[in-house]
Scaffold this motif. Structure first.
Motif, PDB file in Angstrom:
ATOM      1  N   ALA A 195     -16.130 -11.300 -15.262  1.00  0.00           N
ATOM      2  CA  ALA A 195     -17.570 -11.053 -15.162  1.00  0.00           C
ATOM      3  C   ALA A 195     -18.205 -12.058 -14.211  1.00  0.00           C
ATOM      4  O   ALA A 195     -19.188 -12.719 -14.544  1.00  0.00           O
ATOM      5  N   VAL A 196     -17.629 -12.159 -13.009  1.00  0.00           N
ATOM      6  CA  VAL A 196     -18.160 -13.086 -12.010  1.00  0.00           C
ATOM      7  C   VAL A 196     -19.088 -12.327 -11.063  1.00  0.00           C
ATOM      8  O   VAL A 196     -19.301 -11.129 -11.201  1.00  0.00           O
ATOM      9  N   PHE A 197     -19.640 -13.036 -10.084  1.00  0.00           N
ATOM     10  CA  PHE A 197     -20.604 -12.458  -9.141  1.00  0.00           C
ATOM     11  C   PHE A 197     -19.991 -11.272  -8.397  1.00  0.00           C
ATOM     12  O   PHE A 197     -18.788 -11.229  -8.138  1.00  0.00           O
ATOM     13  N   GLU A 198     -20.824 -10.304  -8.025  1.00  0.00           N
ATOM     14  CA  GLU A 198     -20.367  -9.077  -7.348  1.00  0.00           C
ATOM     15  C   GLU A 198     -19.953  -9.352  -5.893  1.00  0.00           C
ATOM     16  O   GLU A 198     -20.660  -9.028  -4.947  1.00  0.00           O
ATOM     17  N   ASN A 199     -18.793  -9.964  -5.769  1.00  0.00           N
ATOM     18  CA  ASN A 199     -18.219 -10.241  -4.445  1.00  0.00           C
ATOM     19  C   ASN A 199     -16.745  -9.871  -4.520  1.00  0.00           C
ATOM     20  O   ASN A 199     -15.994 -10.428  -5.323  1.00  0.00           O
ATOM     21  N   ILE A 200     -16.333  -8.916  -3.691  1.00  0.00           N
ATOM     22  CA  ILE A 200     -14.969  -8.377  -3.801  1.00  0.00           C
ATOM     23  C   ILE A 200     -13.913  -9.441  -3.575  1.00  0.00           C
ATOM     24  O   ILE A 200     -12.892  -9.482  -4.281  1.00  0.00           O
ATOM     25  N   GLU A 201     -14.136 -10.358  -2.621  1.00  0.00           N
ATOM     26  CA  GLU A 201     -13.139 -11.403  -2.359  1.00  0.00           C
ATOM     27  C   GLU A 201     -13.001 -12.334  -3.558  1.00  0.00           C
ATOM     28  O   GLU A 201     -11.896 -12.733  -3.934  1.00  0.00           O
ATOM     29  N   LEU A 202     -14.149 -12.676  -4.179  1.00  0.00           N
ATOM     30  CA  LEU A 202     -14.110 -13.550  -5.352  1.00  0.00           C
ATOM     31  C   LEU A 202     -13.360 -12.866  -6.497  1.00  0.00           C
ATOM     32  O   LEU A 202     -12.537 -13.490  -7.179  1.00  0.00           O
ATOM     33  N   LYS A 203     -13.627 -11.594  -6.696  1.00  0.00           N
ATOM     34  CA  LYS A 203     -12.963 -10.867  -7.779  1.00  0.00           C
ATOM     35  C   LYS A 203     -11.463 -10.770  -7.526  1.00  0.00           C
ATOM     36  O   LYS A 203     -10.642 -10.925  -8.452  1.00  0.00           O
ATOM     37  N   GLN A 204     -11.080 -10.536  -6.280  1.00  0.00           N
ATOM     38  CA  GLN A 204      -9.655 -10.468  -5.953  1.00  0.00           C
ATOM     39  C   GLN A 204      -8.975 -11.809  -6.195  1.00  0.00           C
ATOM     40  O   GLN A 204      -7.830 -11.873  -6.677  1.00  0.00           O
ATOM     41  N   GLU A 205      -9.681 -12.873  -5.891  1.00  0.00           N
ATOM     42  CA  GLU A 205      -9.140 -14.221  -6.125  1.00  0.00           C
ATOM     43  C   GLU A 205      -8.904 -14.445  -7.621  1.00  0.00           C
ATOM     44  O   GLU A 205      -7.877 -14.980  -8.033  1.00  0.00           O
ATOM     45  N   VAL A 206      -9.887 -14.006  -8.439  1.00  0.00           N
ATOM     46  CA  VAL A 206      -9.755 -14.147  -9.895  1.00  0.00           C
ATOM     47  C   VAL A 206      -8.557 -13.351 -10.396  1.00  0.00           C
ATOM     48  O   VAL A 206      -7.739 -13.846 -11.192  1.00  0.00           O
ATOM     49  N   PHE A 207      -8.413 -12.115  -9.932  1.00  0.00           N
ATOM     50  CA  PHE A 207      -7.328 -11.262 -10.426  1.00  0.00           C
ATOM     51  C   PHE A 207      -5.958 -11.758  -9.976  1.00  0.00           C
ATOM     52  O   PHE A 207      -4.969 -11.593 -10.696  1.00  0.00           O
ATOM     53  N   ALA A 208      -5.888 -12.382  -8.821  1.00  0.00           N
ATOM     54  CA  ALA A 208      -4.622 -12.975  -8.393  1.00  0.00           C
ATOM     55  C   ALA A 208      -4.202 -14.089  -9.354  1.00  0.00           C
ATOM     56  O   ALA A 208      -3.021 -14.225  -9.700  1.00  0.00           O
ATOM     57  N   LYS A 209      -5.176 -14.863  -9.820  1.00  0.00           N
ATOM     58  CA  LYS A 209      -4.882 -15.925 -10.790  1.00  0.00           C
ATOM     59  C   LYS A 209      -4.483 -15.333 -12.143  1.00  0.00           C
ATOM     60  O   LYS A 209      -3.563 -15.817 -12.806  1.00  0.00           O
ATOM     61  N   LEU A 210      -5.187 -14.279 -12.555  1.00  0.00           N
ATOM     62  CA  LEU A 210      -4.854 -13.637 -13.827  1.00  0.00           C
ATOM     63  C   LEU A 210      -3.436 -13.087 -13.787  1.00  0.00           C
ATOM     64  O   LEU A 210      -2.691 -13.175 -14.771  1.00  0.00           O
ATOM     65  N   ASP A 211      -3.066 -12.524 -12.660  1.00  0.00           N
ATOM     66  CA  ASP A 211      -1.715 -11.994 -12.494  1.00  0.00           C
ATOM     67  C   ASP A 211      -0.677 -13.088 -12.686  1.00  0.00           C
ATOM     68  O   ASP A 211       0.409 -12.865 -13.230  1.00  0.00           O
ATOM     69  N   GLN A 212      -1.045 -14.273 -12.277  1.00  0.00           N
ATOM     70  CA  GLN A 212      -0.133 -15.416 -12.368  1.00  0.00           C
ATOM     71  C   GLN A 212      -0.030 -15.955 -13.798  1.00  0.00           C
ATOM     72  O   GLN A 212       1.048 -16.321 -14.254  1.00  0.00           O
ATOM     73  N   PHE A 213      -1.159 -15.985 -14.519  1.00  0.00           N
ATOM     74  CA  PHE A 213      -1.188 -16.682 -15.805  1.00  0.00           C
ATOM     75  C   PHE A 213      -1.084 -15.770 -17.031  1.00  0.00           C
ATOM     76  O   PHE A 213      -0.628 -16.215 -18.088  1.00  0.00           O
ATOM     77  N   CYS A 214      -1.535 -14.526 -16.941  1.00  0.00           N
ATOM     78  CA  CYS A 214      -1.586 -13.662 -18.129  1.00  0.00           C
ATOM     79  C   CYS A 214      -0.219 -13.083 -18.459  1.00  0.00           C
ATOM     80  O   CYS A 214       0.591 -12.803 -17.569  1.00  0.00           O
ATOM     81  N   LYS A 215       0.019 -12.864 -19.736  1.00  0.00           N
ATOM     82  CA  LYS A 215       1.311 -12.358 -20.191  1.00  0.00           C
ATOM     83  C   LYS A 215       1.500 -10.899 -19.764  1.00  0.00           C
ATOM     84  O   LYS A 215       0.526 -10.172 -19.530  1.00  0.00           O
ATOM     85  N   PRO A 216       2.743 -10.444 -19.668  1.00  0.00           N
ATOM     86  CA  PRO A 216       3.008  -9.032 -19.379  1.00  0.00           C
ATOM     87  C   PRO A 216       2.362  -8.156 -20.466  1.00  0.00           C
ATOM     88  O   PRO A 216       2.401  -8.483 -21.654  1.00  0.00           O
ATOM     89  N   GLY A 217       1.751  -7.056 -20.050  1.00  0.00           N
ATOM     90  CA  GLY A 217       1.127  -6.151 -21.011  1.00  0.00           C
ATOM     91  C   GLY A 217      -0.328  -6.450 -21.307  1.00  0.00           C
ATOM     92  O   GLY A 217      -1.006  -5.646 -21.948  1.00  0.00           O
ATOM     93  N   ALA A 218      -0.823  -7.604 -20.848  1.00  0.00           N
ATOM     94  CA  ALA A 218      -2.248  -7.900 -21.028  1.00  0.00           C
ATOM     95  C   ALA A 218      -3.059  -6.958 -20.139  1.00  0.00           C
ATOM     96  O   ALA A 218      -2.678  -6.683 -19.002  1.00  0.00           O
ATOM     97  N   ILE A 219      -4.160  -6.475 -20.665  1.00  0.00           N
ATOM     98  CA  ILE A 219      -5.042  -5.610 -19.876  1.00  0.00           C
ATOM     99  C   ILE A 219      -5.990  -6.490 -19.071  1.00  0.00           C
ATOM    100  O   ILE A 219      -6.610  -7.414 -19.620  1.00  0.00           O
ATOM    101  N   LEU A 220      -6.099  -6.205 -17.771  1.00  0.00           N
ATOM    102  CA  LEU A 220      -6.958  -6.975 -16.875  1.00  0.00           C
ATOM    103  C   LEU A 220      -8.136  -6.085 -16.480  1.00  0.00           C
ATOM    104  O   LEU A 220      -7.955  -5.069 -15.799  1.00  0.00           O
ATOM    105  N   ALA A 221      -9.328  -6.447 -16.925  1.00  0.00           N
ATOM    106  CA  ALA A 221     -10.508  -5.595 -16.714  1.00  0.00           C
ATOM    107  C   ALA A 221     -11.548  -6.309 -15.870  1.00  0.00           C
ATOM    108  O   ALA A 221     -11.698  -7.536 -15.945  1.00  0.00           O
TER     109      ALA A 221
END
Length: 700
Positions: free
Chosen positions: A378-404
């Protein structure tokens, strides 16, 4: 098994109702109650107990019978049979006793209920009023003022509250049958007679002068333009000033008027639309779901904090991630403040607040999200910022976690592409304030897995949201449609209308707020900042945003700065017109070569609502929405569209697609094709004399 069974327990006759799932007052149930009461007059019973099997007492009328020819006995006949019983009849309630179910209980001579039970008359939420004596019996028991509040709001009340209002005689703590039998035995032992509510007379002198007129004025603000609430007041007034049977006649006549009204048709449409929206086309009912026991939220601002509250409220622990400790503390302070508001309204206890807050834990480390089952960005509406966040989530979150992502309009697939698991990515678009607004747009990307979609829809119900599935496009359903609505508001403004005229037209028609007032409330700088990130082609016609931009550039940001389209009182936030705004509008019109003219209220209404409808037709045709009723749910629950209009697509059907199509063609001829080319689906349906509802049926 029969829907109604009768047995004698000693000298007490027990009438058991069993019509799963909610003991709705179907023809079979009505017939069974009527027969059981009639037959019991001749047996050895000295009192009768009426109770229900299953999870609830009679939860209301059988809504599937609406619009069908009535079958005898009707509810009023059943109620008369109960009330005329020569033996005391005791209603024993559990679960929810609502609508016609509670009217049955009110016709009984005595009432008891489990402490966990709730009672109410929610007909107003379907554009109706109680049609079997509810408006006549309730004020005789609870008093006029309490009856007005209870029936015009339609919300159920707990048994203890009902007991304090004398709507229930006895609250039972554990075993309903045992408690009801004991209560019946007490009545028999003291030779208590049947006590008919209809025999109670309300002294007109006991009603404060002007009470009904004052209440009608309050309803004008609370339920603008709605028929049923005002008719309820008329019925309760009749209960005070007319004999019981005359009051019943008044109630029945006004019930029929409501039942046949377009408003009730719209509200009943929404009732079913909300339930239909949970069904996903092409997704098997037995699709497995993922278990969500913990949630991470990225961003502790207004939106992120509100989202966190939804999960804490239902006992799901939350890790709230922010950039530093100071940001965490700010976010938690806002959450605490929001809970305090709920606490002051009496909707939360101090213990509940403390428990909810204990479930929300701040963190600055993505590693702390390693074991959560769902993360919502739920960060600011900036596509690059959101992509940066999701890249980190991909790195840290367990397999099967839902990324929304909670994005309002960004491309879900672009966000998902920042991960190695796009099948786990989905949009969960909450509406602000997220802890209050009921709508949740569930946005599926091209690679979102079926079980992720199914889990999101199920989770929405758990956190008490109304979910609607949307396809992935700019703005999804709601914000994609709001763009042409806002565009026409801005064009009407620059062409000759005033902010007051536009807002008054839309509010009088039933919108929760007019578009200019909404802009001031949200902050005009938000749209301004978004536009600054767009090129000229993406921004579109300057006439559609030049006034808003000019206001921001002179420091008028809306309510937050004390001035936007209106000027706001610093203490009360009461708004008032401002000549400076009109001068600014006229200057912008001159700068863009527009000669301002008088614009009628009808033109404003039609331009704004028909722009919504036309875009809605395009959304249906390209599959962004599954069905027209889904669009209606989005607009009623997310954008303040008047429920008694049924949503934009139902409204279009109710006034006729031919009228909408012809008006859009006229706007095209007047304003050009850029904004007013009729959607192909709308054109086809209008020319074939069909409706959006019939199109839905044709698709299935």
């Amino acid at each position: 098994m029969s829907t109604v069974n009768y047995e004698l327990i000693g000298d007490i006759g027990v009438i058991r109702l069993n019509n799963p799932p909610v003991n709705a007052l179907s023809h079979g149930l009505r017939e069974g109650i009527w027969g059981a009461i009639k037959n019991a007059q001749e047996d050895a019973s000295k009192a009768l107990v009426l109770l229900c099997e299953g999870r609830t007492f009679i939860a209301g009328a059988d809504i599937t019978e609406f619009g069908k020819p009535p079958q005898a006995p009707g509810l009023s006949e059943v109620i008369t049979e109960i009330e005329n019983s020569c033996k005391p009849v005791i209603a024993a309630m559990h679960g929810t006793a609502l609508g016609g179910g509670f009217e049955v209980a009110l016709a009984c001579h005595y009432r008891c209920a489990l402490a966990s039970a709730k009672v109410g008359l929610p007909e107003v939420k379907l554009g109706l009023l109680p049609g079997a004596g509810g408006t006549q019996r309730t004020p005789r028991l609870a008093g006029v003022a309490a009856a007005l509040e209870l029936i015009t709001k339609g919300s159920p009340i707990p048994a203890a509250k009902a007991e304090s209002l004398k709507l229930i005689d006895r609250v039972i703590d554990d075993d309903l049958l045992k408690g009801a039998l004991a209560f019946a035995r007490e009545l028999i032992d003291r030779n208590a007679p049947p006590r008919r509510v209809r025999d109670i007379v309300i002294d007109p002198a006991s009603v404060p002068e002007g009470l009904f007129d004052d209440f009608r004025q309050r309803l004008e603000k609370r339920a603008r333009g709605q028929l049923a609430p005002q008719h309820i007041v008329t019925c309760i007034e009749a209960a005070v000033h007319q004999p019981f049977d005359e009051g019943l006649t008044k109630e029945l006549n006004l019930f029929i008027e409501c039942l046949l009204s377009s408003q009730s048709a719209a509200l009943r449409h929404l009732f079913f639309a909300e339930r239909t929206a949970t069904k996903i086309q092409g997704l098997p009912k037995d699709t497995p779901t993922r278990e969500i026991k913990s949630v991470g939220i990225i961003g502790g601002g207004t939106m992120g904090g509100g989202i966190a509250m939804n999960f804490a409220n239902v006992g799901i622990p939350v890790k709230l991630l922010e950039i530093d400790q100071a940001a965490i503390e700010r976010g938690l302070a806002v959450i605490d403040k929001n809970y305090n508001i709920t606490l002051k309204k009496g909707k939360l206890t101090e213990a509940q607040k403390t428990h909810c807050l204990s479930l929300i834990e701040g963190t600055t480390d993505y590693a702390d999200l390693a074991e959560v089952d769902l993360v919502i960005e739920a960060v600011f509406e900036n596509i690059e910022l959101k992509q940066e966040v999701f890249a980190k989530l991909d790195q840290f979150c367990k397999p099967g976690a839902i990324l929304a992502t909670n994005t309002s309009y960004q491309d879900i697939d672009q966000i998902a592409a920042a991960t190695n698991r796009p099948e786990d990515v989905i949009g969960l678009h909450f509406f602000s304030p997220a802890n209050v607004m009921k709508l949740l747009e569930v946005v599926r990307g091209s690679k979102s897995a079926d079980d992720v979609i199914a889990t999101a829809m199920q989770l929405a119900k758990i956190i008490k949201k109304v979910p609607v599935l949307a396809g992935n496009c700019f703005g999804f359903i709601g914000n994609r449609m709001v763009r042409p609505y806002g565009r026409e508001a801005q064009l009407c403004l620059i062409e000759g209308a005033t902010p007051e005229q536009i807002d008054t037209v839309m509010q009088s028609w039933g919108m929760a707020m007019g578009p200019m007032a909404v802009g001031d409330l949200a902050g005009l700088d938000i749209g301004y900042k978004v536009r600054q990130g767009l090129n000229e082609a993406e921004k579109g016609d300057p006439k559609t945003y030049c006034i808003a931009d000019a206001l921001v550039e002179i420091g008028r940001l809306g309510q937050k700065s004390g001035a936007g389209y209106y000027r706001y009182d610093p203490k009360t936030r009461a708004r008032s017109s401002d000549p400076e705004v009109l001068a600014l509008i006229e200057a912008q019109a001159e700068a863009h070569g527009i000669e301002r003219r008088e614009i009628s209220d009808e033109e404003i209404l039609n331009r704004l609502t028909f722009a919504l409808i036309n875009e809605g037709a395009k959304i249906l045709e390209d599959g962004t929405a599954q069905r027209p009723s889904d669009i209606d749910v989005v607009y009623v629950y997310g954008y303040g569209f008047p429920p008694h209009r049924g949503g934009p697509m139902h409204y279009a059907d109710s006034i006729g697609l031919a009228k909408v199509y012809e008006s859009i063609c006229a706007f095209r001829d007047q304003h050009g094709e850029a904004y007013w080319t009729p959607a192909p689906l709308l054109t086809r349906l209008a020319q074939e004399g069909k409706t959006f509802a019939s199109w839905t049926n044709d698709q299935h």
